[in-house]
Design a protein around this motif. Structure first.
Motif, short mmCIF file in Angstrom:
data_model
loop_
_atom_site.label_atom_id
_atom_site.label_comp_id
_atom_site.label_asym_id
_atom_site.label_seq_id
_atom_site.Cartn_x
_atom_site.Cartn_y
_atom_site.Cartn_z
N PRO A 10 51.07 32.39 39.42
CA PRO A 10 51.93 33.49 38.98
C PRO A 10 51.20 34.82 38.84
O PRO A 10 50.06 34.89 38.38
CB PRO A 10 52.44 33.02 37.61
N LEU A 15 48.39 41.67 42.87
CA LEU A 15 46.98 42.06 43.12
C LEU A 15 46.87 43.34 43.93
O LEU A 15 47.59 43.51 44.93
CB LEU A 15 46.28 40.97 43.94
N ILE A 104 36.52 33.94 33.85
CA ILE A 104 37.41 33.54 32.74
C ILE A 104 36.62 33.26 31.45
O ILE A 104 37.19 33.34 30.36
CB ILE A 104 38.30 32.33 33.12
O1 CA2 Z 1 40.94 35.58 37.21
C1 CA2 Z 1 41.86 34.98 37.73
O2 CA2 Z 1 41.96 34.82 38.95
C2 CA2 Z 1 43.00 34.43 36.86
O3 CA2 Z 1 43.40 33.18 37.40
C3 CA2 Z 1 44.12 35.43 36.96
C4 CA2 Z 1 45.31 35.10 36.04
C5 CA2 Z 1 44.83 34.85 34.62
O4 CA2 Z 1 45.93 34.44 33.82
C6 CA2 Z 1 43.73 33.80 34.56
O5 CA2 Z 1 43.31 33.66 33.22
C7 CA2 Z 1 42.56 34.20 35.42
C8 CA2 Z 1 46.30 36.24 36.02
C9 CA2 Z 1 46.79 36.67 37.37
C10 CA2 Z 1 47.52 37.95 37.19
O6 CA2 Z 1 47.25 38.75 38.31
C11 CA2 Z 1 47.52 40.07 38.20
C12 CA2 Z 1 47.09 40.85 39.26
C13 CA2 Z 1 47.30 42.19 39.20
C14 CA2 Z 1 47.96 42.77 38.12
C15 CA2 Z 1 48.39 41.98 37.08
C16 CA2 Z 1 48.17 40.62 37.13
#
Ligand code: CA2
Length: 150
Positions: A10, A15, A104
């Motif tokens: 999700p 990105l 993380i």
């Molecule tokens: O660091 C990662 O790849 C995560 O899997 C990204 C997740 C986060 O909940 C995990 O803890 C770490 C969040 C993805 C959200 O992606 C976004 C991208 C751009 C703007 C907002 C959110």
């Protein structure tokens, strides 16, 4: 020839357009395009897919053994609590590499635990979009090694 499924969880569709300070400026389309090119250059097949829905990701994982030899997955926030994704990955038993763009372990406490990690071969965290390339190289290595006992 190896067949690799790349799954993005999700919000990863955002990105490159939001929060570049945490997740970088590379778009998901660019990540998928670069991975597809890498795999094609090696003579492998690679398909990428993103969903914001847990059940859809579970369905793709359940269907994967019919078509794929291994999985690269960034489960997004599901990393931290989705036992459904973990159970699906454990059930299909395909070699799986877990990827995170951010480190993380350097973020909030709730991101320090992955329920997916125990059923993955390994985890790559903190190298931004390059983490997907690292995951591909790791999975390519595993898939090209002769199976033990074979
Ligand atoms: O660091 C990662 O790849 C995560 O899997 C990204 C997740 C986060 O909940 C995990 O803890 C770490 C969040 C993805 C959200 O992606 C976004 C991208 C751009 C703007 C907002 C959110």
């Amino acid at each position: 020839m190896a067949r690799i499924l790349v799954l993005h969880g999700p919000n990863l569709n955002l990105l490159g357009r939001r929060e570049p300070g945490i997740y970088g400026r590379t778009t998901l389309g660019e990540i998928d395009r670069d991975l597809a090119r890498l795999a094609a250059a090696d003579g492998h097949q690679l398909e990428s897919w993103q969903s914001n829905h847990e059940g859809e990701l579970v369905d793709r994982i359940q269907d994967a053994p019919a078509t794929f030899d291994g999985i690269i997955i960034n489960p997004g926030a599901f990393t931290h609590y989705s036992l459904a994704l973990r159970d699906a990955l454990a059930a299909v038993r395909l070699p799986t590499v877990e990827v995170h763009l951010s480190n993380i372990y350097a973020r909030e406490d709730f991101r320090h635990h992955s329920v997916v990690a125990p059923v993955a071969l390994g985890q790559i965290s903190g190298f931004g979009a390059y983490g997907y390339t690292l995951a591909y190289l790791a999975l390519r290595q595993v898939l090209s090694s002769p199976k033990e006992g074979a």
